[in-house]
Design a protein around this motif. Sequence first.
Motif, short mmCIF file in Angstrom:
data_model
loop_
_atom_site.label_atom_id
_atom_site.label_comp_id
_atom_site.label_asym_id
_atom_site.label_seq_id
_atom_site.Cartn_x
_atom_site.Cartn_y
_atom_site.Cartn_z
N LEU A 1 41.94 47.45 36.15
CA LEU A 1 40.86 47.51 35.16
C LEU A 1 40.97 46.34 34.19
CD1 LEU A 1 38.47 48.83 33.81
CD2 LEU A 1 40.03 50.48 32.73
N HIS B 1 45.86 51.44 38.30
CA HIS B 1 44.49 51.54 37.80
C HIS B 1 44.30 50.66 36.56
CE1 HIS B 1 40.57 53.57 37.21
NE2 HIS B 1 40.82 53.38 35.92
N MET C 1 34.87 50.55 39.07
CA MET C 1 36.23 50.93 39.43
C MET C 1 36.23 51.97 40.54
SD MET C 1 38.37 49.17 37.62
CE MET C 1 39.91 50.09 37.74
N LYS D 1 39.81 43.19 35.94
CA LYS D 1 38.36 43.14 36.11
C LYS D 1 37.65 42.84 34.79
CE LYS D 1 37.94 46.22 40.14
NZ LYS D 1 36.91 45.52 40.94
N TYR E 1 43.82 53.33 43.18
CA TYR E 1 44.33 52.03 43.66
C TYR E 1 45.75 52.24 44.16
CZ TYR E 1 40.27 49.81 41.57
OH TYR E 1 38.98 49.44 41.26
#
Length: 465
Positions: free
Chosen positions: A368, A364, A43, A371, A47
């Motif tokens: 996350l 964020h 990360m 991902k 963002y």
Amino acid sequence: MESSFFAEFSKTDKMNWRRQLEKELNGRSYEDVLHQVADSVVMQPYYVAEDLESNTHYLEIQKAQKQTPGWLTIPPIAFRTPSGTNQRILRHLERGADAVWLECGDTPTAHLELVKTLHTIRLTDTPVFLDTPEPAPHILKELTQGSSYYLKGGIVHDPLADWMRTGQDYGPALDSIAEGMALTKAMREFHSYKVESHLFHEAGGDVVQELAYTLASFVTYMDELTGRGVSPLMAAGRLVFSISIGTHYLTEIAKLRALRYLYRKVTRSYGLPDELCQPFIQAQSSRLYQSAHSPHNNIVRHTSEAMSAVMGGCDALSTLPYSAEFVGSESDEFSERVARNISLVLKNESYLDKVTDPAAGSYHLEMLTSKLVEAAWDLFLVIEREGGLPRAFKESIIQNSLEHSWNAKIAEYQNGKIMVGVNKYRENEEKPIFEGRVESAAVFPNWEYTLLTKRSLEEIAPMKH
């Protein structure tokens, strides 16, 4: 004339943020501030909106989240004696619990004496989850006494996890689950089995492994139960995901959000409608990070874990007493009350039960979650290509992967990662820390449990089931 509050500020882009960050790093590399969540997930420190807009499926992830706010406060209660257990259940229910998770261990149905254990508890109103390997038809017969009660809660057990721990054949248990489903077909709020992440979490798995292996367990159940005549819709709708929540606050929020989307990917592959497929997630504070050196720190840890669980959208929250996991120590009324009140404070004072998917829109957390979804799905497909979870387990693929993650976790704590009250800020510095594998119990006080789990994994690997 209307003017924007931000009109006097010039627009900036992500590269400008990065240049400013690199300037403030004073010679340190930008890579130094990247966060390694798992082997395959890294990360960035921040963002922006453009990152989210370029993410092709974050809106689909949002749609997969729980649609109604709130959760059940559901304390775990270990069965001891019928009368004593009944008193503890009633005490919890009188003081704020919404449901009960009864850990029966290997106690036979006859010794449970459910009529006495559940005396005065209306099973049509109060969900009672019986975590027991006993045959479902036997339990149901005693619960209903031959009447057609509409039961809530369920008979929840994970035979696959038991097989991985002990080598005991899970086939007969699956037959029993299928029989129990047939008997409770009209009870839509009754759950028939669980899929747990505890085994993988407590053996050192990272968040991607937890998600992927838990999903592989779920798919194994779907295949096995439909092969026994259970409809895909019932097989998907009658499970409980029982998930350990660790101390990595944001990661654990994203883990539960990712699990809901991964579940949806599986149910869609069976052609099931989204509106009829909502997983029931029971989140439980982690046993792995319990500290024996500073047990009262566990209250703070469990509060953080509980917040991750409810922010991530759990349906039920089980907070462990702060002293529950240590040899020679049993939870008492005080530690049980503190654990229960963590959930009650989050409900009644923090109002976190009033918001659906509070993490939605956070750049964020959305990135996350996305991902984790991608990495866990990729690892899940690897397991599928190996023939599924049972085959991958027999070939030691899962054990070797968990061993790698466990060693990496230990190395982190040996090289500076902090566990408050354990390897830093300790009240008692008499005992040495980090002196070999066994002494690393100072890092994970529950090491004995984890070693037993890992030993059983290693011993089972060469067995032919």
